[in-house]
Design a protein around this motif. Structure first.
Motif, PDB file in Angstrom:
ATOM      1  N   VAL A 153       0.845  -1.196   0.000  1.00 37.94           N
ATOM      2  CA  VAL A 153       0.000   0.000   0.000  1.00 37.94           C
ATOM      3  C   VAL A 153       0.881   1.247   0.000  1.00 37.94           C
ATOM      4  N   ILE A 154       0.415   2.274  -0.701  1.00 34.47           N
ATOM      5  CA  ILE A 154       1.093   3.573  -0.739  1.00 34.47           C
ATOM      6  C   ILE A 154       0.115   4.613  -0.208  1.00 34.47           C
ATOM      7  N   ILE A 155       0.627   5.534   0.599  1.00 31.82           N
ATOM      8  CA  ILE A 155      -0.217   6.571   1.186  1.00 31.82           C
ATOM      9  C   ILE A 155       0.374   7.933   0.852  1.00 31.82           C
ATOM     10  N   ASN A 156      -0.383   8.756   0.159  1.00 36.37           N
ATOM     11  CA  ASN A 156       0.037  10.124  -0.143  1.00 36.37           C
ATOM     12  C   ASN A 156      -0.388  11.059   0.980  1.00 36.37           C
ATOM     13  N   ARG A 157       0.495  11.968   1.331  1.00 31.15           N
ATOM     14  CA  ARG A 157       0.147  12.940   2.355  1.00 31.15           C
ATOM     15  C   ARG A 157      -0.717  14.064   1.790  1.00 31.15           C
ATOM     16  N   PHE A 158      -0.585  14.310   0.479  1.00 30.28           N
ATOM     17  CA  PHE A 158      -1.299  15.435  -0.129  1.00 30.28           C
ATOM     18  C   PHE A 158      -2.194  14.952  -1.264  1.00 30.28           C
ATOM     19  N   ASP A 159      -3.075  15.848  -1.699  1.00 27.96           N
ATOM     20  CA  ASP A 159      -4.085  15.527  -2.710  1.00 27.96           C
ATOM     21  C   ASP A 159      -3.586  15.941  -4.094  1.00 27.96           C
TER      22      ASP A 159
END
Length: 503
Positions: A153-159
């Motif tokens: 899984v990858i999680i972005n901090r920003f949109d």
């Protein structure tokens, strides 16, 4: 290529890596915690733009509660910021912030990666950022990190969908992650990387959202949360004696030059992540729901898991050495699996656990902080077995130079010390941050050695390679050569051993 700035930056490198050089002493609780992580075969990657952008609450939760291998990819080293604690700016500030990020990861349990992107200062739009950074190069760095780290899984901090509403670096980090999610599995994308790694397809991509991104708490409460996962990351760890929030606060407080020292928080803490790509987990409190994170995901791993799950279930906190025979059995089985990624990763974890249980202390140190290429320096090699386990030190090499040890028995609590005059080749590079060795551009560091791209630090030039025989099982382990000394007002101090120019 040598770089004279190495001499200037040595002091910064030393300040930031003192704790990293100090040997870690593991309690039975630490060992058990490591076994739990050994038995979880899942990986998470958090991606953002700068030092201090990472969510230490979520990283600590994934690393310590979920037990996942967790890392933060900061695209920059924070060269463009300000400095609360000293005069260092630009490149020297980036070196300082690199060490602060590594200190934070030592607290929250994560790992750290970087791209070649340079923090050139504030940018209003991602278009401007990506042009200055050289989008293709930095996108390739993100792809490289995904391929080598292999996150589920990858999680972005920003949109990635809101350009112009925040720092251009922030939005760019999310845009690059969104694009790299699929490119990492495309053999036609950056094919030169496939000489060193394989293609990889993560299962899910998330955006770490919150009410702040919605404009207000009222708007967030009214928003459609169909694609949102929710976790309470304020959990308390009785075995660690800390809550997840306390660990996160300690990690954030390592960002000294950014003034991020803060009070510890305790109690429930809601964390939300939005699914961007991949399948939505049925259990909306579990990022890894539906992903096999057991030893069964590895061909030949089920037999290893049968051994290690029993060790975890029946762990003896009073005398962990009783588990050595089973751990060695698992170690030998692990050497026979064909999956190189999991073999290397879990071998390193298991080796650390076996050595911690045996109380085995191995180190190589000098009594001088630095030397010059072409010189000779005395290195002390020490080995100590603090158990009744049958352990022999088969051999020790410092780089290619052999130490006078040959299958020496390590008796319980009897320190073995050897000295060797280490020759420093005249071709040895000066100690220096690898990303500053060559002159880059405004937005991108130049790194000719592609093997180094993504690494947080320059690998140490001199390492002691120990080959240990434990109950007839040969296990190699490497320790960096360090400088060890004592100060009357500080006691024992470890710091890196440096190679510098002659003054």
């Amino acid at each position: 290529m040598r770089y004279l700035l190495g001499f200037v930056t040595c002091s910064l490198l030393v300040l930031g890596t003192l704790k990293a050089q100090t040997p870690k002493n593991s309690s039975a609780t630490d060992i058990y915690h490591a076994i739990e992580k050994l038995n979880f075969l899942g990986t998470a990657l958090f991606i953002a733009a700068h030092p201090d952008d990472e969510n230490t609450r979520l990283i600590a939760y994934l690393a310590n509660n979920v037990k996942a291998r967790t890392a933060y990819l900061s695209l920059t080293r924070g060269d463009g910021g300000q400095n609360l604690i000293g005069p260092e700016l630009r490149e020297l500030l980036g070196v300082l912030r690199t060490q602060e990020l590594l200190a934070a990861r030592r607290v929250d349990g994560g790992e750290q990666f970087f791209s070649r992107a340079n923090d050139f200062g504030y940018s209003k739009q991602p278009g401007e950022t990506l042009e200055i950074w050289n989008k293709e190069a930095i996108l390739g760095d993100v792809v490289r990190t995904i391929r080598t780290f292999k996150p589920d899984v990858i999680i972005n901090r920003f949109d990635h969908r809101t350009p112009g509403t925040t720092h251009g670096h922030h939005t760019s980090s999310a845009m690059l992650s969104f694009e790299a999610f699929d490119l990492a599995n495309d053999a036609n994308a950056y094919p030169e990387q496939l000489k060193m790694t394989d293609i990889w397809q993560p299962k899910r991509l998330f955006f770490n959202t919150s009410w702040w991104f919605y404009g207000s708490q009222e708007k967030f409460k009214a928003a459609d949360k169909t694609n949102l996962l929710h976790m309470d990351v304020g959990t308390y760890y009785p075995m660690l004696g800390k809550s997840n929030n306390e660990i996160a606060s300690l990690a954030s407080s390592q960002h000294l030059c950014q003034g991020f020292g803060r009070l510890s928080t305790r109690g429930s803490e809601d964390e939300y992540i939005e699914l961007l790509k991949g399948d939505l987990p049925k259990d909306k409190s579990n990022l890894f729901d539906g992903i096999d994170t057991t030893w069964k995901r590895v061909d030949g791993g089920e037999q290893i898991g049968d051994i290690l799950y029993k060790v975890q279930e029946n762990f003896n906190f009073k005398d962990p050495t009783v588990h050595i025979p089973e751990l060695l059995k698992a170690y030998n089985l692990l050497q026979g699996i064909s999956d190189v990624h999991w073999k290397e990763l879990k071998t390193e974890e298991l080796t650390t656990i076996i050595f911690a249980i045996s109380g085995l202390h191995l180190e190589a140190f000098t009594q001088t902080a630095y030397t010059n290429p072409g010189q000779e320096v005395e290195v002390n090699v020490q080995a100590l077995n603090r158990s009744d386990i049958d352990i022999k030190l088969k051999s020790v090499f410092i780089n290619d130079q052999k130490v006078a040890i040959d299958n020496e028995a390590l008796k319980n609590n009897n320190l073995v010390t050897k000295k060797v005059d280490l020759n420093i080749p005249s071709s040895t590079d000066y100690t220096s941050p690898y990303w500053l060795i060559e002159k880059g551009t405004l937005g991108t560091y130049k790194v000719s050695n592609t093997d180094l791209i993504g690494k947080p630090e320059t690998p140490r030039a001199f390492n002691a390679k120990f080959l240990v025989n434990i109950n007839s099982t040969l296990i190699p382990i490497t320790r960096p050569v360090v400088y060890k000394y004592a100060k009357p007002d500080k006691g024992e101090i470890y710091q890196p051993f440096e190679i510098v120019p002659e003054a």
